[in-house]
Design a protein around this motif. Structure first.
Motif, PDB file in Angstrom:
ATOM      1  N   UNK A 121      -2.553   4.090  10.634  1.00 44.14           N
ATOM      2  CA  UNK A 121      -1.256   4.644  10.262  1.00 44.14           C
ATOM      3  C   UNK A 121      -1.120   6.017  10.912  1.00 44.14           C
ATOM      4  N   UNK A 122      -0.013   6.241  11.585  1.00 41.88           N
ATOM      5  CA  UNK A 122       0.161   7.553  12.222  1.00 41.88           C
ATOM      6  C   UNK A 122       1.639   7.873  12.414  1.00 41.88           C
ATOM      7  N   UNK A 123       1.918   9.156  12.513  1.00 45.85           N
ATOM      8  CA  UNK A 123       3.257   9.667  12.825  1.00 45.85           C
ATOM      9  C   UNK A 123       3.071  10.857  13.748  1.00 45.85           C
TER      10      UNK A 123
ATOM     11  N   UNK B  66       9.202   8.778  11.271  1.00 45.15           N
ATOM     12  CA  UNK B  66       8.954   7.366  11.561  1.00 45.15           C
ATOM     13  C   UNK B  66       7.457   7.114  11.528  1.00 45.15           C
ATOM     14  N   UNK B  67       7.043   6.245  10.603  1.00 47.44           N
ATOM     15  CA  UNK B  67       5.633   5.927  10.429  1.00 47.44           C
ATOM     16  C   UNK B  67       5.332   4.618  11.152  1.00 47.44           C
ATOM     17  N   UNK B  68       4.287   4.617  11.955  1.00 44.82           N
ATOM     18  CA  UNK B  68       3.885   3.431  12.710  1.00 44.82           C
ATOM     19  C   UNK B  68       2.556   2.920  12.161  1.00 44.82           C
ATOM     20  N   UNK B  69       2.522   1.633  11.830  1.00 46.97           N
ATOM     21  CA  UNK B  69       1.299   0.977  11.354  1.00 46.97           C
ATOM     22  C   UNK B  69       0.849  -0.021  12.421  1.00 46.97           C
ATOM     23  N   UNK B  70      -0.362   0.157  12.910  1.00 48.56           N
ATOM     24  CA  UNK B  70      -0.897  -0.671  13.996  1.00 48.56           C
ATOM     25  C   UNK B  70      -2.080  -1.485  13.484  1.00 48.56           C
ATOM     26  N   UNK B  71      -1.982  -2.810  13.598  1.00 52.51           N
ATOM     27  CA  UNK B  71      -3.054  -3.700  13.158  1.00 52.51           C
ATOM     28  C   UNK B  71      -4.190  -3.708  14.174  1.00 52.51           C
ATOM     29  N   UNK B  72      -5.423  -3.544  13.684  1.00 57.85           N
ATOM     30  CA  UNK B  72      -6.591  -3.517  14.565  1.00 57.85           C
ATOM     31  C   UNK B  72      -6.829  -4.882  15.211  1.00 57.85           C
ATOM     32  N   UNK B  73      -6.580  -5.970  14.492  1.00 61.16           N
ATOM     33  CA  UNK B  73      -6.865  -7.304  15.000  1.00 61.16           C
ATOM     34  C   UNK B  73      -5.768  -7.829  15.917  1.00 61.16           C
ATOM     35  N   UNK B  74      -4.530  -7.752  15.469  1.00 64.48           N
ATOM     36  CA  UNK B  74      -3.430  -8.382  16.206  1.00 64.48           C
ATOM     37  C   UNK B  74      -2.716  -7.429  17.153  1.00 64.48           C
ATOM     38  N   UNK B  75      -2.864  -6.114  16.954  1.00 64.57           N
ATOM     39  CA  UNK B  75      -2.132  -5.155  17.770  1.00 64.57           C
ATOM     40  C   UNK B  75      -0.661  -5.065  17.407  1.00 64.57           C
ATOM     41  N   UNK B  76      -0.278  -5.711  16.309  1.00 66.98           N
ATOM     42  CA  UNK B  76       1.120  -5.721  15.881  1.00 66.98           C
ATOM     43  C   UNK B  76       1.506  -4.364  15.303  1.00 66.98           C
ATOM     44  N   UNK B  77       2.696  -3.890  15.694  1.00 69.45           N
ATOM     45  CA  UNK B  77       3.202  -2.614  15.205  1.00 69.45           C
ATOM     46  C   UNK B  77       4.321  -2.837  14.201  1.00 69.45           C
TER      47      UNK B  77
ATOM     48  N   UNK C  74       0.642  15.670  13.256  1.00 67.92           N
ATOM     49  CA  UNK C  74      -0.518  14.809  13.487  1.00 67.92           C
ATOM     50  C   UNK C  74      -0.919  14.170  12.160  1.00 67.92           C
ATOM     51  N   UNK C  75      -0.119  13.195  11.743  1.00 67.04           N
ATOM     52  CA  UNK C  75      -0.376  12.488  10.496  1.00 67.04           C
ATOM     53  C   UNK C  75      -1.063  11.172  10.829  1.00 67.04           C
ATOM     54  N   UNK C  76      -2.309  11.047  10.463  1.00 64.22           N
ATOM     55  CA  UNK C  76      -3.076   9.838  10.768  1.00 64.22           C
ATOM     56  C   UNK C  76      -3.856   9.385   9.543  1.00 64.22           C
ATOM     57  N   UNK C  77      -4.118   8.116   9.481  1.00 64.06           N
ATOM     58  CA  UNK C  77      -4.896   7.549   8.383  1.00 64.06           C
ATOM     59  C   UNK C  77      -5.292   6.120   8.718  1.00 64.06           C
ATOM     60  N   UNK C  78      -6.136   5.545   7.895  1.00 60.33           N
ATOM     61  CA  UNK C  78      -6.600   4.176   8.110  1.00 60.33           C
ATOM     62  C   UNK C  78      -6.656   3.442   6.782  1.00 60.33           C
ATOM     63  N   UNK C  79      -6.162   2.226   6.795  1.00 55.91           N
ATOM     64  CA  UNK C  79      -6.150   1.379   5.600  1.00 55.91           C
ATOM     65  C   UNK C  79      -6.863   0.075   5.933  1.00 55.91           C
TER      66      UNK C  79
ATOM     67  N   UNK D 248       0.863  -1.185   0.000  1.00 53.09           N
ATOM     68  CA  UNK D 248       0.000   0.000   0.000  1.00 53.09           C
ATOM     69  C   UNK D 248       0.898   1.233   0.000  1.00 53.09           C
ATOM     70  N   UNK D 249       0.557   2.202  -0.822  1.00 54.21           N
ATOM     71  CA  UNK D 249       1.364   3.407  -0.927  1.00 54.21           C
ATOM     72  C   UNK D 249       0.827   4.524  -0.042  1.00 54.21           C
ATOM     73  N   UNK D 250       1.743   5.168   0.661  1.00 58.10           N
ATOM     74  CA  UNK D 250       1.441   6.375   1.421  1.00 58.10           C
ATOM     75  C   UNK D 250       2.203   7.524   0.774  1.00 58.10           C
ATOM     76  N   UNK D 251       1.533   8.637   0.565  1.00 56.66           N
ATOM     77  CA  UNK D 251       2.160   9.808  -0.054  1.00 56.66           C
ATOM     78  C   UNK D 251       2.369  10.875   1.010  1.00 56.66           C
ATOM     79  N   UNK D 252       3.618  11.328   1.135  1.00 58.33           N
ATOM     80  CA  UNK D 252       3.965  12.377   2.090  1.00 58.33           C
ATOM     81  C   UNK D 252       4.432  13.610   1.309  1.00 58.33           C
ATOM     82  N   UNK D 253       3.843  14.734   1.631  1.00 51.86           N
ATOM     83  CA  UNK D 253       4.159  15.982   0.939  1.00 51.86           C
ATOM     84  C   UNK D 253       4.868  16.933   1.906  1.00 51.86           C
ATOM     85  N   UNK D 254       6.032  17.407   1.475  1.00 53.67           N
ATOM     86  CA  UNK D 254       6.825  18.343   2.267  1.00 53.67           C
ATOM     87  C   UNK D 254       6.869  19.685   1.552  1.00 53.67           C
TER      88      UNK D 254
END
Length: 368
Positions: free
Chosen positions: A133-135, A89-100, A154-159, A69-75
């Motif tokens: 997804x958040x940073x 540093x981008x952190x992806x947290x799984x809703x089911x497993x809680x895996x980061x 406050x960069x947040x999103x959901x996939x 999955x692609x995430x686009x970051x604009x500076x």
């Protein structure tokens, strides 16, 4: 960074020594300039932190399992001068497993003054379900990499990573196929024997019963017309998804349980067996039921299951179903549990293994 600081401090000490011992004006000016550089770099870094703007966009918020999955970051660099490196540093947290999972994003290509650049970050989608997804902050360096400051963002999103459906064998008995239970809908493409519903009105054909003649329409057209009854849609099989977790380890099987349930549902649908899916909504504190009569219904229920959560209290879903839907009769039931068990009429008929879902679901044989 440490090596650069050692070089910088070494030059300062050397310039100070030369300035004091030999009283050289050029060396003294070099020493003063080196000290001023320290202040200037820190001041510019503070300005950079205030003026930089970083945003995140997810072009497609849904993806198939095991596909990136692609995430686009604009500076946006609104400063009139060159800036140092910027890292996030981008952190992806799984809703089911809680895996980061952590991903590093670099904005080195956006250091030029007055530019706005986009950086692409590719993340994996190995587990189905919602992924947050958040940073929370970015790191900003000066051009010599001597100083580093952080900036809160406050960069947040959901996939949504869609579950994979595996081939599963199913055999439907004649009793289930012709089950006559309660229904709220008739088959739109087939005639039947439900006199309370009309499939179509057509001209009389030899062999039609006189009880089916539409007398009002016949009187208006001077030609016999009959009312053809509809065929009721009966949901003969119930799939019960039990999200009860007997241990912490079973909570990690949420994604596999949903994939197994949807695979079973798809197998029944391929046999033209309409059915329903039942699960307990922990957040809403109520039983959910979704009828499955076409492939689009599987896509719809997938969205609901992506927000499901496991619970610690053991519940009898079939008893709860009878209480919530007293007229919702069915001919057969299939229960799937987080332990991996697949049961029909409380008898084990298969087992799904999240480490090899394809093989375990292929070995499963459903007979209802």
């Amino acid at each position: 960074m440490m090596i650069r600081w050692m070089i910088y401090l070494g030059l300062l000490i050397f310039a100070a020594y030369e300035s004091v011992v030999f009283e050289d004006a050029a060396v003294t000016m070099f020493f003063v300039a080196a000290l001023l550089l320290f202040v200037l770099l820190l001041l510019l870094l503070l300005i950079q932190r205030q003026m930089l703007k970083v945003s995140m966009k997810i072009p497609v918020p849904a993806a198939e399992k095991n596909k990136g999955v692609q995430l686009l970051f604009r500076l946006e660099n609104r400063l009139p001068f060159l800036i140092g490196s910027i890292h996030a540093e981008i952190i992806c947290l799984s809703h089911f497993t809680g895996k980061k999972e952590k991903y590093a994003v670099s904005f080195d290509n956006g250091r030029k003054q007055g530019t706005a650049v986009t950086t692409v970050c590719q993340i994996s989608g190995d587990n189905c379900g919602k992924m947050h997804v958040f940073a929370g902050r970015i790191r900003i360096w000066d051009i010599f990499h001597l100083f580093c400051l952080t900036k809160k963002v406050n960069l947040t999103g959901e996939i949504t990573i869609l579950p994979q459906i595996y081939d599963t064998a199913a055999a439907i008995s004649e009793g289930v196929r012709h089950f006559a239970g309660e229904t709220e809908e008739d088959e739109p493409e087939a005639a039947g024997h439900d006199a309370s519903q009309t499939y179509q009105i057509r001209p009389y054909r030899p062999g039609d019963r006189l009880q089916t003649v539409h007398w009002k329409l016949t009187a208006r057209n001077d030609e016999l017309y009959v009312r053809e009854a509809g065929e009721p849609i009966c949901l003969a099989v119930g799939i019960f998804i039990d999200f009860y977790a007997a241990s912490k380890a079973e909570k990690q099987h949420m994604a596999a349980l949903i994939e197994a349930a949807l695979s079973v549902s798809n197998a029944l649908l391929e046999q033209n067996c309409r059915h329903f899916i039942v699960w307990y909504d922990l957040e809403g504190r109520h039983l959910c039921k979704q009828r499955i009569s076409k492939i689009e219904d599987i896509y719809e229920v997938t969205g609901y299951l992506m927000s499901a959560a496991c619970y610690d209290e053991n519940m009898d879903l079939k008893v709860m179903y009878k209480e919530a839907f007293p007229y919702g009769l069915y001919a057969a039931d299939i229960t799937l549990r987080l332990s991996g068990d697949i049961l029909t009429a409380d008898e084990p008929v298969g087992h799904f293994d999240e480490k090899d879902m394809e093989t375990s679901m292929r070995k499963c044989m459903l007979r209802v």
